[in-house]
Design a protein around this motif. Structure first.
Motif: not given
Length: 235
Positions: A102-110
């Motif tokens: 399984t592959t995951y994507e998380v977005n981090v916003h600054l």
């Protein structure tokens, strides 16, 4: 001039938003502030985001899994190994990692990035990374394996198809698919991409998941490429 101590960090996963506190690390994993999934292959706490000396840092606190970190356009990418840390400097940082199949994507916003968007991308037909070029059939390998992730709504998770399922999707013989997959992984390995040359005892699914992780993060394939799968393919 904006200083780092004025910035705020928020994390987005599957449409849910989390504000990262400044006074303690924010954990991402199977059992953390952001509970990604109950996947047993995933660390209870894989990543931490924290503010140290007025600088926001992303740290891999896991013991086995590495993650791929890119800017929003996929023009900067980094391999974050266990124990490594990386400063968050872009408005949006895309974090992609695989655990088992399984592959995951998380977005981090600054909120107050130290650097703006990198320059625009151009395309000359063939997919390239450094001095490596991919043929149309090799591009198809990456697209078909990444199809579930590319079809998802927003960031989230996807299960990478098996070689047999992917070959059936393309209408190829399994031997042809395996040969093309070897070629793609060998090219990326020579270009310095980690995790595509299996060590003794590694499972084939780990290599496929790592390929999808990198292809998505580095924008070697995008949702627009899914149209390639509907074109007639040679058996």
């Amino acid at each position: 001039m904006t200083t780092p101590d004025q910035s705020k960090v928020t994390v987005e996963f599957c449409g849910e938003w989390y504000e990262v506190p400044r006074d303690r690390p924010f954990g991402i994993g199977r059992d953390a502030d952001l509970e990604v999934d109950a996947n047993p292959f995933l660390h209870r706490r894989l990543l931490e985001i924290g503010c140290i000396n007025d600088m926001w840092l992303l740290t891999n606190v896991g013991s086995r899994l590495a993650v791929t970190v890119t800017d929003r356009g996929g023009r900067m990418h980094s391999w974050l190994a266990p124990g490594a840390r990386l400063p968050l400097v872009f408005e949006q940082t895309v974090v992609v990692f695989s655990a088992g199949p399984t592959t995951y994507e998380v977005n981090v916003h600054l909120s107050e990035p130290l650097f703006g968007e990198l320059g625009g991308q151009t395309s000359s037909g063939q997919t390239t990374i450094g001095m490596t070029e991919f043929t149309e059939s090799q591009k198809l390998i990456m697209v078909v394996l990444a199809e579930p992730m590319l079809l998802r709504d927003g960031s989230g998770r996807s299960d990478v198809p098996t070689n047999t399922k992917a070959a059936e999707r393309l209408g190829w013989a399994l031997t042809r698919f395996n040969r093309k997959l070897d070629n793609v992984c060998d090219k990326l390995d020579r270009a310095g991409v980690k995790g595509l040359r299996g060590a003794p005892g590694d499972h084939a699914m780990n290599r496929r998941a790592r390929l999808v992780e990198y292809a998505i993060a580095a924008r070697l394939v995008t949702r627009a490429d899914l149209a390639l799968l509907d074109q007639p393919q040679e058996a």
